[in-house]
Scaffold this active site. Structure first.
Site, PDB file in Angstrom:
ATOM      1  N   ASP A  42     -40.859  33.732 -20.807  1.00 21.12           N
ATOM      2  CA  ASP A  42     -40.247  34.862 -20.090  1.00 21.12           C
ATOM      3  C   ASP A  42     -40.573  36.207 -20.725  1.00 21.12           C
ATOM      4  O   ASP A  42     -39.858  37.189 -20.494  1.00 21.12           O
ATOM      5  CB  ASP A  42     -38.720  34.674 -20.018  1.00 21.12           C
ATOM      6  CG  ASP A  42     -38.295  33.941 -18.746  1.00 21.12           C
ATOM      7  OD1 ASP A  42     -39.099  33.867 -17.788  1.00 21.12           O
ATOM      8  OD2 ASP A  42     -37.143  33.446 -18.703  1.00 21.12           O
ATOM      9  N   LYS A  52     -40.363  39.520 -18.923  1.00 22.65           N
ATOM     10  CA  LYS A  52     -39.098  40.189 -18.593  1.00 22.65           C
ATOM     11  C   LYS A  52     -38.963  41.538 -19.316  1.00 22.65           C
ATOM     12  O   LYS A  52     -38.115  42.345 -18.947  1.00 22.65           O
ATOM     13  CB  LYS A  52     -37.895  39.292 -18.901  1.00 22.65           C
ATOM     14  CG  LYS A  52     -37.675  38.227 -17.828  1.00 22.65           C
ATOM     15  CD  LYS A  52     -36.412  37.405 -18.108  1.00 22.65           C
ATOM     16  CE  LYS A  52     -36.161  36.359 -17.021  1.00 22.65           C
ATOM     17  NZ  LYS A  52     -35.041  35.452 -17.369  1.00 22.65           N
ATOM     18  N   ASP A  88     -36.383  24.866 -17.955  1.00 23.90           N
ATOM     19  CA  ASP A  88     -35.873  26.229 -17.811  1.00 23.90           C
ATOM     20  C   ASP A  88     -34.662  26.248 -16.880  1.00 23.90           C
ATOM     21  O   ASP A  88     -33.644  26.864 -17.186  1.00 23.90           O
ATOM     22  CB  ASP A  88     -37.006  27.097 -17.240  1.00 23.90           C
ATOM     23  CG  ASP A  88     -36.662  28.578 -17.226  1.00 23.90           C
ATOM     24  OD1 ASP A  88     -35.914  29.022 -18.112  1.00 23.90           O
ATOM     25  OD2 ASP A  88     -37.163  29.281 -16.319  1.00 23.90           O
TER      26      ASP A  88
HETATM   27  P1  C2E Z   1     -33.127  32.626 -15.449  1.00 26.88           P
HETATM   28  O1  C2E Z   1     -31.732  33.155 -15.442  1.00 26.88           O
HETATM   29  O2  C2E Z   1     -33.680  32.215 -16.774  1.00 26.88           O
HETATM   30  O3  C2E Z   1     -33.205  31.404 -14.450  1.00 26.88           O
HETATM   31  C1  C2E Z   1     -34.319  30.570 -14.391  1.00 26.88           C
HETATM   32  C2  C2E Z   1     -34.297  29.700 -13.171  1.00 26.88           C
HETATM   33  O4  C2E Z   1     -33.184  28.820 -13.214  1.00 26.88           O
HETATM   34  C3  C2E Z   1     -34.159  30.441 -11.847  1.00 26.88           C
HETATM   35  O5  C2E Z   1     -35.392  30.934 -11.428  1.00 26.88           O
HETATM   36  C4  C2E Z   1     -33.617  29.329 -10.956  1.00 26.88           C
HETATM   37  O6  C2E Z   1     -34.682  28.493 -10.523  1.00 26.88           O
HETATM   38  C5  C2E Z   1     -32.752  28.534 -11.886  1.00 26.88           C
HETATM   39  N1  C2E Z   1     -31.349  28.974 -11.726  1.00 26.88           N
HETATM   40  C6  C2E Z   1     -30.677  29.839 -12.490  1.00 26.88           C
HETATM   41  N2  C2E Z   1     -29.411  29.956 -12.063  1.00 26.88           N
HETATM   42  C7  C2E Z   1     -29.285  29.148 -11.011  1.00 26.88           C
HETATM   43  C8  C2E Z   1     -28.192  28.818 -10.112  1.00 26.88           C
HETATM   44  O7  C2E Z   1     -27.097  29.337 -10.243  1.00 26.88           O
HETATM   45  N3  C2E Z   1     -28.449  27.908  -9.152  1.00 26.88           N
HETATM   46  C9  C2E Z   1     -29.663  27.336  -8.992  1.00 26.88           C
HETATM   47  N4  C2E Z   1     -29.843  26.457  -8.014  1.00 26.88           N
HETATM   48  N5  C2E Z   1     -30.704  27.637  -9.781  1.00 26.88           N
HETATM   49  C10 C2E Z   1     -30.513  28.529 -10.790  1.00 26.88           C
HETATM   50  P2  C2E Z   1     -35.414  32.135 -10.354  1.00 26.88           P
HETATM   51  O8  C2E Z   1     -34.374  31.940  -9.305  1.00 26.88           O
HETATM   52  O9  C2E Z   1     -36.820  32.286  -9.923  1.00 26.88           O
HETATM   53  O10 C2E Z   1     -34.980  33.376 -11.205  1.00 26.88           O
HETATM   54  C11 C2E Z   1     -35.823  33.907 -12.204  1.00 26.88           C
HETATM   55  C12 C2E Z   1     -35.070  34.891 -13.026  1.00 26.88           C
HETATM   56  O11 C2E Z   1     -34.604  35.943 -12.169  1.00 26.88           O
HETATM   57  C13 C2E Z   1     -33.805  34.338 -13.663  1.00 26.88           C
HETATM   58  O12 C2E Z   1     -34.125  33.722 -14.883  1.00 26.88           O
HETATM   59  C14 C2E Z   1     -32.975  35.595 -13.826  1.00 26.88           C
HETATM   60  O13 C2E Z   1     -33.399  36.350 -14.948  1.00 26.88           O
HETATM   61  C15 C2E Z   1     -33.325  36.380 -12.589  1.00 26.88           C
HETATM   62  N6  C2E Z   1     -32.351  36.146 -11.506  1.00 26.88           N
HETATM   63  C16 C2E Z   1     -32.396  35.199 -10.541  1.00 26.88           C
HETATM   64  N7  C2E Z   1     -31.353  35.306  -9.706  1.00 26.88           N
HETATM   65  C17 C2E Z   1     -30.606  36.344 -10.155  1.00 26.88           C
HETATM   66  C18 C2E Z   1     -29.391  36.970  -9.703  1.00 26.88           C
HETATM   67  O14 C2E Z   1     -28.771  36.585  -8.720  1.00 26.88           O
HETATM   68  N8  C2E Z   1     -28.927  38.035 -10.440  1.00 26.88           N
HETATM   69  C19 C2E Z   1     -29.597  38.483 -11.547  1.00 26.88           C
HETATM   70  N9  C2E Z   1     -29.081  39.532 -12.213  1.00 26.88           N
HETATM   71  N10 C2E Z   1     -30.761  37.929 -11.998  1.00 26.88           N
HETATM   72  C20 C2E Z   1     -31.232  36.882 -11.290  1.00 26.88           C
HETATM   73 FE    FE Z   2     -38.816  32.951 -15.842  1.00 23.30          FE
END
Ligand code: C2E
Ligand code: FE
Ligand code: SIN
Ligand code: SIN
Length: 395
Positions: free
Chosen positions: A259, A262, A340
């Site tokens: 990451d 980021k 992840d």
């Molecule tokens: P991250 O927080 O490290 O999350 C990595 C991946 O974990 C996400 O990739 C997603 O596939 C999964 N994941 C995380 N939380 C959840 C969840 O509550 N439910 C499900 N089903 N999967 C989850 P993704 O979605 O491509 O997101 C990449 C990055 O984007 C995340 O890394 C985070 O930094 C950011 N992000 C994603 N959604 C949000 C959001 O709603 N709010 C904020 N502030 N950041 C977000």
């Molecule tokens: Fe990532």
């Protein structure tokens, strides 16, 4: 092939997938990261890394040439280890080479030791009669040394080891052979010194990238241990996916950098407490390609680059940034995708609270064959307890 040399070889099927990854990181985007990061330093380092040849290949080739031209049956390079004051076989040719590699001898023993201590080249026409000859090596390998020349490997007025040729076929070595070996020792010393510098540069480069990744993770991560855990889960599972022991350390640090992109995502998005809207998510998605760009083009970081670029691709082709599908997604990235998400679901993020393990497992299973490679997921779920234990111990 020597042990050192084979370390640099990767399994062909994994190699084949790199072209796609390259396409991703070549995407011409102007990132904040690439503006603030000192691009010229990076380019210089990458140039240096790219220009370096595989040292063991160069040395093996030189030793082959040397043996042929001197009609020797075997040859070896012994390097001095100042910590233990021993000479260790760094490279060896001939039929006993694999055994030699584990052998070390005290730096004041044997022909090699005497050569190392005195800095003189020794031509030994009959090893059995030489008072210096260190028979322990032959006893271990069952190689019978009849005659040899040993010459020091000099660097900047110091000696780093000894170069030997052994058993001239159909005779003994001559003064002329001795002179040629001395000349070759000069060249080999330079090659070894270059390799050491190269290693230093490589390690410094990996360290600086790792430091950037370590600094970055604290922004959206309470404990900051997410990346260490990712390295740990991955190295535990990797052997079952065909990774070899010697690849694991590189895999660990590469996983830890996934990451790194980021750094280019503004606080307003990364730290947003609520859900991201579509435009914000589009910015968020660029952390993959930006990660690839920050890591640069260095072949040594190839694994880190493919992971950073492809860790949000999905098995069914619905992921980003390229929409790669199935086994076209590098194995390393398919593994990290599961790890992840497992870790993100289990942890607190600015936008979410942790889920309990039972819910985490359910969400992972929902993604089987759509988000995740089903085979790797089965492996992961089969060791779910172990993964949860890592999560707990490293929090
Ligand atoms: P991250 O927080 O490290 O999350 C990595 C991946 O974990 C996400 O990739 C997603 O596939 C999964 N994941 C995380 N939380 C959840 C969840 O509550 N439910 C499900 N089903 N999967 C989850 P993704 O979605 O491509 O997101 C990449 C990055 O984007 C995340 O890394 C985070 O930094 C950011 N992000 C994603 N959604 C949000 C959001 O709603 N709010 C904020 N502030 N950041 C977000
Ligand atoms: Fe990532
Ligand atoms: C060798 O067999 O290569 C080393 C033995 C010695 O230096 O005495
Ligand atoms: C989500 O998947 O984004 C919400 C968490 C859940 O499915 O329980």
């Amino acid at each position: 092939m020597t042990k050192k040399k084979s370390q640099k070889k990767r399994a062909a099927p994994r190699q084949a997938k790199k072209t796609k990854v390259r396409a991703a990181k070549a995407a011409p985007r102007k990132s904040r990261a690439s503006q603030t990061y000192d691009a010229s330093t990076q380019n210089r380092i990458i140039k240096l890394i790219n220009s370096s040849l595989d040292i063991d290949e160069v040395l093996n080739l030189s030793m082959d040439l040397m043996e042929n031209s001197l009609n020797a049956t075997a040859s070896s390079i012994l390097l001095h280890d100042p910590d233990t004051n021993e000479l260790k076989f760094y490279l060896a040719t001939g039929e006993k080479k694999d055994m030699l590699k584990v052998i070390r001898m005290p730096a004041d023993k044997g022909v090699a030791g005497r050569c190392f201590q005195t800095g003189r080249t020794l031509l030994i026409p009959d090893a059995a009669k030489s008072p210096f000859f260190y028979k322990a090596v032959d006893d271990k390998t069952k190689f019978v040394t009849k005659n040899l020349i040993a010459t020091p490997l000099p660097i900047k007025g110091k000696r780093i080891g000894v170069l030997e040729v052994l058993n001239k076929s159909g005779g003994t070595f001559t003064k002329h052979d001795e002179q040629r070996l001395k000349n070759m020792a000069q060249e080999i010393s330079v090659a070894i010194e270059n390799a050491r510098l190269y290693d230093e540069v490589k390690n410094a480069y990996v360290q600086s990238m790792l430091n950037m990744a370590k600094a970055e993770r604290f922004r959206d991560n309470d404990t900051g241990l997410h990346i260490e855990r990712c390295g740990e889960y991955a190295t535990r599972l990797a052997p079952e996916l065909g990774y070899e022991e010697r690849e694991l350390e590189n895999l660990r640090v590469s996983m830890m950098m996934h990451d790194i992109g980021k750094v280019a995502i503004p606080d307003s998005i990364l730290l947003k407490p609520g859900r991201l809207d579509e435009a914000e998510m589009d910015v968020m998605k660029t952390h993959t390609t930006k990660g690839g760009q920050i890591l640069g083009q260095a072949p040594l970081l190839q694994l880190a680059i493919e992971i950073a670029t492809c860790h949000h691709e999905k098995w069914d082709g619905s992921g980003y940034p390229q929409g790669l599908k199935g086994e076209v997604i590098p194995l390393s990235a398919r593994l990290l995708a599961i790890i992840d998400v497992f870790d993100a679901l289990s942890s607190k993020r600015p936008y979410k609270d942790p889920f309990p393990p039972s819910r985490v497992k359910e969400i992972l299973i929902e993604g089987r064959g759509t988000h995740f490679d089903p085979n790797i997921l089965d492996l992961f779920l089969g060791r779910f307890q172990e993964m949860c234990a890592i999560l707990k111990n490293m929090s």
